[in-house]
Enzyme design. Structure first.
Site, PDB file in Angstrom:
ATOM      1  N   GLN A  63       0.816  -1.218   0.000  1.00 29.54           N
ATOM      2  CA  GLN A  63       0.000   0.000   0.000  1.00 29.54           C
ATOM      3  C   GLN A  63       0.848   1.266   0.000  1.00 29.54           C
ATOM      4  O   GLN A  63       0.317   2.371  -0.154  1.00 29.54           O
ATOM      5  CB  GLN A  63      -0.939   0.011   1.208  1.00 29.54           C
ATOM      6  CG  GLN A  63      -0.244   0.156   2.546  1.00 29.54           C
ATOM      7  CD  GLN A  63      -1.174  -0.013   3.717  1.00 29.54           C
ATOM      8  OE1 GLN A  63      -1.525  -1.133   4.067  1.00 29.54           O
ATOM      9  NE2 GLN A  63      -1.592   1.092   4.325  1.00 29.54           N
ATOM     10  N   CYS A  69      -5.096   0.206   3.708  1.00 25.42           N
ATOM     11  CA  CYS A  69      -4.947  -1.200   4.102  1.00 25.42           C
ATOM     12  C   CYS A  69      -6.246  -1.979   3.944  1.00 25.42           C
ATOM     13  O   CYS A  69      -6.240  -3.134   3.513  1.00 25.42           O
ATOM     14  CB  CYS A  69      -4.442  -1.294   5.537  1.00 25.42           C
ATOM     15  SG  CYS A  69      -5.616  -0.655   6.764  1.00 25.42           S
ATOM     16  N   HIS A 363      -5.745  -1.126  11.551  1.00 21.93           N
ATOM     17  CA  HIS A 363      -5.106  -1.734  10.382  1.00 21.93           C
ATOM     18  C   HIS A 363      -5.864  -2.997   9.996  1.00 21.93           C
ATOM     19  O   HIS A 363      -6.251  -3.785  10.869  1.00 21.93           O
ATOM     20  CB  HIS A 363      -3.649  -2.077  10.697  1.00 21.93           C
ATOM     21  CG  HIS A 363      -2.843  -2.507   9.501  1.00 21.93           C
ATOM     22  ND1 HIS A 363      -2.778  -1.783   8.326  1.00 21.93           N
ATOM     23  CD2 HIS A 363      -2.054  -3.610   9.297  1.00 21.93           C
ATOM     24  CE1 HIS A 363      -1.994  -2.411   7.466  1.00 21.93           C
ATOM     25  NE2 HIS A 363      -1.550  -3.516   8.028  1.00 21.93           N
ATOM     26  N   ASN A 384      -0.024  -9.356   4.976  1.00 21.27           N
ATOM     27  CA  ASN A 384      -0.029  -7.908   5.173  1.00 21.27           C
ATOM     28  C   ASN A 384       0.052  -7.199   3.814  1.00 21.27           C
ATOM     29  O   ASN A 384       0.199  -7.851   2.776  1.00 21.27           O
ATOM     30  CB  ASN A 384       1.139  -7.501   6.077  1.00 21.27           C
ATOM     31  CG  ASN A 384       0.902  -6.189   6.788  1.00 21.27           C
ATOM     32  OD1 ASN A 384      -0.056  -5.473   6.513  1.00 21.27           O
ATOM     33  ND2 ASN A 384       1.766  -5.868   7.728  1.00 21.27           N
TER      34      ASN A 384
END
Length: 442
Positions: A63, A69, A363, A384
């Site tokens: 990102q 996110c 997040h 992630n």
């Protein structure tokens, strides 16, 4: 109120000098990062990249310097669905397209919220909250679902990144300055008793300029595109003439429709097995309200595990501010002993963390695996969106203990809720805009 005295300072200085543990901590902290000094390697070494349930997924995305996110995590969930249907090994969906349409819709939502509260003073808590929040990169699962439903999705190669999409700070600052100028204009028109039609015309003129500005930053989205890919067997495919909406309807809309946001918020004001929504939180006017089903931790985990065992990854939201090692790619409260290092009491329950503003979701990522020991999870595998240079090529691990304390939300398909699914049909309790369950992941 009582002031600190010089005698107290003198006494505490003497105590500090006589305390060997504090002296040792001072030596350590004088030239060492506090997290490194508190690191418990014996605990961290238990977090191995081995899982009894491990879904093979695509390469980690990035990102960059943006707060998208939640969009990256959500498109990563959808790309796995498309990848299975098309036998694709590598695919990214356009995060920029989703962010553009979300941000534009959010501007309209902002103006409508300003109009809804226009007769209240700017010192009113709700008005202050709307103005302070403005429009930024963060979001919730139901907000993503609203964009998919209204605008669809497209592959990244149909609408790629620009500098502004990956570095959003200045773009957002300018946009929010414009939104505040617009809020002043709209509130003034309401105070002057202008007609609804006049006000909407002015709002639409502002939205037209905002859309043009956003297209300057993101690019103008294509009206149609071709879906080209090479499958795992090295066979080339091309599917021509999609719109973003028709592409979504073919591949992912049914899954998005089946998703339910579940939360674990063990606070007194949120009973389990009840649904909640947050006032003035959303992006698409007329779209689905952000709605959460609050579950006990046991039921929350069980739903997530059932979806993983069915071979499907899980979007989730957590607070990654605490007990993390970005280089190693772990989150684990037991791998850091800050209490021993500092001598401070750091004990805060999850419910108190929410009530006292210590912790909230900030997040969103994707759970792609879990290790079960006698049926109980002890660590979780996480995809992630911070690139592939940290963790295990962008994949992280969190301990089950950290999960208990800092995971707040997940999006699961309704069928994996079992009998709890019936509670999603109930009318949700309305929470205030500043409730911690309205926090946006960025």
């Amino acid at each position: 109120m009582k002031a600190i005295t010089y005698d107290q300072i003198s006494h505490w200085n003497d105590e500090f000098e006589a305390d060997a543990q504090r002296q040792l901590a001072a030596l350590s902290l004088s030239k060492t990062n506090m997290a490194d000094a508190a690191y418990v390697s014996a605990e961290a070494n238990k977090l191995r990249h081995k899982f009894s349930v491990d879904i093979k997924t695509m390469e980690a995305a990035n990102q960059k310097s943006s707060g998208r996110c939640w969009i990256f995590a959500a498109t990563n969930v959808l790309r796995e669905i498309i990848g299975k249907k098309c036998n694709i090994e590598k695919l990214e969906l356009s995060q920029s397209y989703m962010a553009l349409m979300d941000k534009f819709e959010r501007c309209n939502y902002f103006f409508e919220s300003i109009l809804e509260t226009a007769e209240l003073p700017t010192s009113d808590r709700t008005v202050s909250f709307i103005l302070a929040t403005g429009v930024h990169d963060g979001g919730q699962w139901d907000m993503f679902a609203n964009i998919v439903k209204k605008y669809g999705v497209m592959p990244k190669d149909a609408f790629d990144e620009t500098f502004q999409t990956s570095n959003t700070a200045v773009m957002n600052r300018i946009l929010n300055q414009n939104l505040k100028a617009g809020a002043i204009k709209l509130r003034t028109m309401v105070a002057e008793k202008k007609s609804r039609e006049e006000i909407q015309n002015v709002k639409n003129d502002m939205l037209a300029k905002i859309y043009s500005y956003l297209c300057s930053c993101y690019g103008k989205p294509p009206e149609t595109f071709d879906f080209e890919y090479v499958d795992k067997d090295d066979v080339y495919h091309i599917e021509k003439g999609y719109t973003a909406k028709s592409f979504a309807e073919k591949y992912v809309t049914d899954t998005v429709d089946s998703m339910v946001s579940i939360i674990h918020a063990p606070t007194a004001d949120k009973p389990y097995n009840k649904t909640f929504t947050v006032r003035l939180l959303g992006n698409v006017v007329g779209g689905k309200d952000v709605t959460h089903l609050n579950l006990s931790l046991e039921d929350f985990k069980a739903a997530v595990i059932r979806q993983l065992q069915a071979g499907k990854v899980v979007w989730f939201g957590s607070d990654v501010s605490y007990y993390g090692d970005r280089e190693k790619g772990i989150w684990d409260d037991k791998s850091f002993n800050f209490e021993l290092l500092t001598g401070l009491d750091l004990t805060i329950s999850k419910s108190n963390a929410l009530d006292y503003g210590f912790s909230a979701m900030n997040h969103a990522m994707v759970i792609t695996g879990v290790n079960l020991d006698d049926g109980k999870p002890n660590r979780w595998k996480i995809e992630n969106s911070w690139g592939d240079k940290s963790g295990e090529k962008g994949y992280y691990i969190c301990s089950d203990s950290w999960f208990d304390k800092f995971v707040y939300q997940a999006a699961v398909e309704k069928e994996y809720l079992g009998e709890l699914a019936k509670y999603t049909e109930e009318k949700p309790v309305v929470l205030e805009p500043w409730d911690p369950m309205g926090t946006l992941a960025d």
